[in-house]
Design an enzyme around this catalytic site. Structure first.
Site, mmCIF file in Angstrom:
data_model
loop_
_atom_site.group_PDB
_atom_site.id
_atom_site.type_symbol
_atom_site.label_atom_id
_atom_site.label_comp_id
_atom_site.label_asym_id
_atom_site.label_seq_id
_atom_site.Cartn_x
_atom_site.Cartn_y
_atom_site.Cartn_z
ATOM 1 N N SER A 49 7.366 -1.419 -10.598
ATOM 2 C CA SER A 49 6.460 -2.118 -9.673
ATOM 3 C C SER A 49 5.041 -2.509 -10.322
ATOM 4 O O SER A 49 4.391 -3.566 -10.054
ATOM 5 C CB SER A 49 6.486 -1.539 -8.346
ATOM 6 O OG SER A 49 5.778 -0.370 -9.037
ATOM 7 N N ASP A 346 -1.981 0.835 -1.828
ATOM 8 C CA ASP A 346 -1.177 1.570 -1.033
ATOM 9 C C ASP A 346 -1.125 3.037 -1.637
ATOM 10 O O ASP A 346 -1.997 3.271 -2.692
ATOM 11 C CB ASP A 346 0.374 0.770 -0.776
ATOM 12 C CG ASP A 346 1.088 0.927 -2.148
ATOM 13 O OD1 ASP A 346 0.783 1.511 -3.063
ATOM 14 O OD2 ASP A 346 1.995 0.268 -1.899
ATOM 15 N N HIS A 349 0.230 2.191 -5.493
ATOM 16 C CA HIS A 349 -0.226 1.007 -6.373
ATOM 17 C C HIS A 349 -1.638 0.425 -6.462
ATOM 18 O O HIS A 349 -2.217 0.612 -5.182
ATOM 19 C CB HIS A 349 0.640 -0.056 -5.928
ATOM 20 C CG HIS A 349 2.219 0.144 -6.033
ATOM 21 N ND1 HIS A 349 2.801 0.555 -4.893
ATOM 22 C CD2 HIS A 349 3.163 0.313 -7.088
ATOM 23 C CE1 HIS A 349 4.242 0.665 -5.330
ATOM 24 N NE2 HIS A 349 4.409 0.531 -6.489
#
Ligand SMILES: *[C@@H]1O[C@H](CO)[C@@H](O)[C@H](O)[C@H]1NC(C)=O
Ligand SMILES: *[C@@H]1O[C@H](CO)[C@@H](O)[C@H](O)[C@H]1NC(C)=O
Length: 372
Positions: A49, A346, A349
């Protein structure tokens, strides 16, 4: 005014003059490096990610982020599938090296032109890792499959510009790999799946073996400039603080024991990359392997947030900031009023602003690839 006084002021005037000349020179050099950017022909990215611009939007997984509030501060406020509010470091890099693209698109976007494939794409998939078991947890794209996609991409380019030009293109392209966090955090620490099979040291070695295998795969495809990113301070990820602190509500601070595992792995990785480079040096022209530090830039802002314009370092901006990521951070979540004050978007991340900081820290590597 005595002679020595006027002498002094003359001296300081000349100093100022020299300073101005130096500044002009620096600006000129920087301008030149921005113009000289044809030296990297394309940019190809693999991993998780931290570098996935939305490939997961096109596969069957719940591990997605193509809905608000993700993308809140992205151009046109589009939730693209990037796991952050803004852009990723690799978007900034793509734009910096001057490939006529402002952001790096996901390879699985069916609408990509051949030009986009030539200048660069990301094959990364959020939730993936070097351990083949990791992507099976979230049902995302394994790193070996990402390499297969790259081969497919290369064949498409060959079909249009021919084999020889494609080979030359790949020699001058930069390859960037960022993964490893899901292997440790999700797979080893939180679930824990691989903890039963491997000691920490053995797991590190196992992962690095896979890193090296992946690099060999890229070398076999003609890559000559490969950047491997390290892992961030695991103990500072909000989700780790939440799940692993004995007293998370009284005191939220980095868990140094988990961060030192990340530091250890990074050192080990750098050592192995160095050994690999020594072997490659025998080949002419020899492919270059670079290590990009993620840990340092993030640890720096977490230790002295005010210095970098941040306020909140231990919880994310989305929802409670303690545990949410992916579908748990969604359009009904509360969002902090100013994400630019947050290191984390979040619970896992970084925010776009933190990614920009990581990008800035990677510039010496990018510049040295450009000038090599
Ligand atoms: C691809 O382009 C078509 C036509 O422009 C558009 O309707 C479609 O939504 C696009 N698909 C994606 C995934 O962007
Ligand atoms: C790290 O420290 C925390 C808090 O002291 C503890 O709960 C946790 O079990 C430790 N974990 C490891 C892997 O050392």
């Amino acid at each position: 005014m005595g002679t020595s006084d006027s002498h002094n002021s003359l001296l300081s005037l000349s100093l100022i003059f020299i300073l101005i000349i130096m500044l002009c020179y620096k600006a000129k050099v920087e301008g030149a490096s921005a113009l000289n950017n044809k030296k990297i022909s394309g940019f190809y990215v693999f991993g998780d990610s931290t570098v996935d611009p939305g490939n997961n939007d096109y596969i069957k997984t719940t591990f997605r982020s193509n809905f608000p509030p993700y993308g809140r501060d992205f151009p046109n406020q589009v939730p693209t599938g990037r796991f952050t509010n803004g852009m990723l470091s690799t978007d900034y890099i793509a734009s910096y090296i001057g490939l006529k693209k402002e952001v790096l698109p996901p390879y699985l976007d069916p609408n990509l032109s051949i030009e986009e494939l030539i200048t660069g794409v990301s094959f990364a998939s959020a939730g993936s890792g070097f351990d083949p078991l990791t992507p099976t947890i979230t049902n995302v794209i394994p790193i070996e499959k990402q390499l297969e996609y790259f081969k497919e991409c290369k064949r498409k380019v060959e079909g249009v510009v021919g084999k020889e030009r494609t080979e030359n293109h790949m020699k001058k392209a930069a390859f960037f790999i960022s993964a490893g966090t899901n292997d440790f955090v999700l797979n080893y620490f939180i679930l824990p799946i691989q903890r039963k099979t491997y000691t920490l040291l053995a797991y590190q070695q196992f992962l690095i073996q896979h890193v090296k295998q992946f690099i060999q795969g890229l070398l076999a495809e003609g890559a000559e400039r490969i950047v491997i990113a390290g892992v961030p301070p695991f103990g500072c990820l909000p989700v780790m603080i939440t799940l692993k602190s004995p007293n998370t509500f009284l005191q939220r601070q980095c868990l140094t024991n988990y961060s030192s595992i990340a530091r250890d792995y990074n050192l080990h990785l750098q050592h192995e990359l160095h050994l690999l480079q020594l072997k490659l040096n025998i080949i002419h022209p020899s492919p270059k392997i670079y290590y990009a530090d993620i840990y340092g830039p993030l640890a720096d802002i977490i230790q002295a947030p005010q210095k970098f314009g941040f306020d909140e370092v231990s919880s994310g901006c989305c929802g409670s900031g303690l545990i949410e990521a992916s579908f748990m951070c969604n359009k009904i979540s509360n969002v902090c009023s100013d994400p630019s004050k947050y290191v984390f978007w979040d619970s896992i991340h970084p925010t776009g602003k933190a990614y920009h900081h990581i990008f800035m820290a990677s510039l010496p590597i990018i510049d040295s690839i450009i000038s090599s």
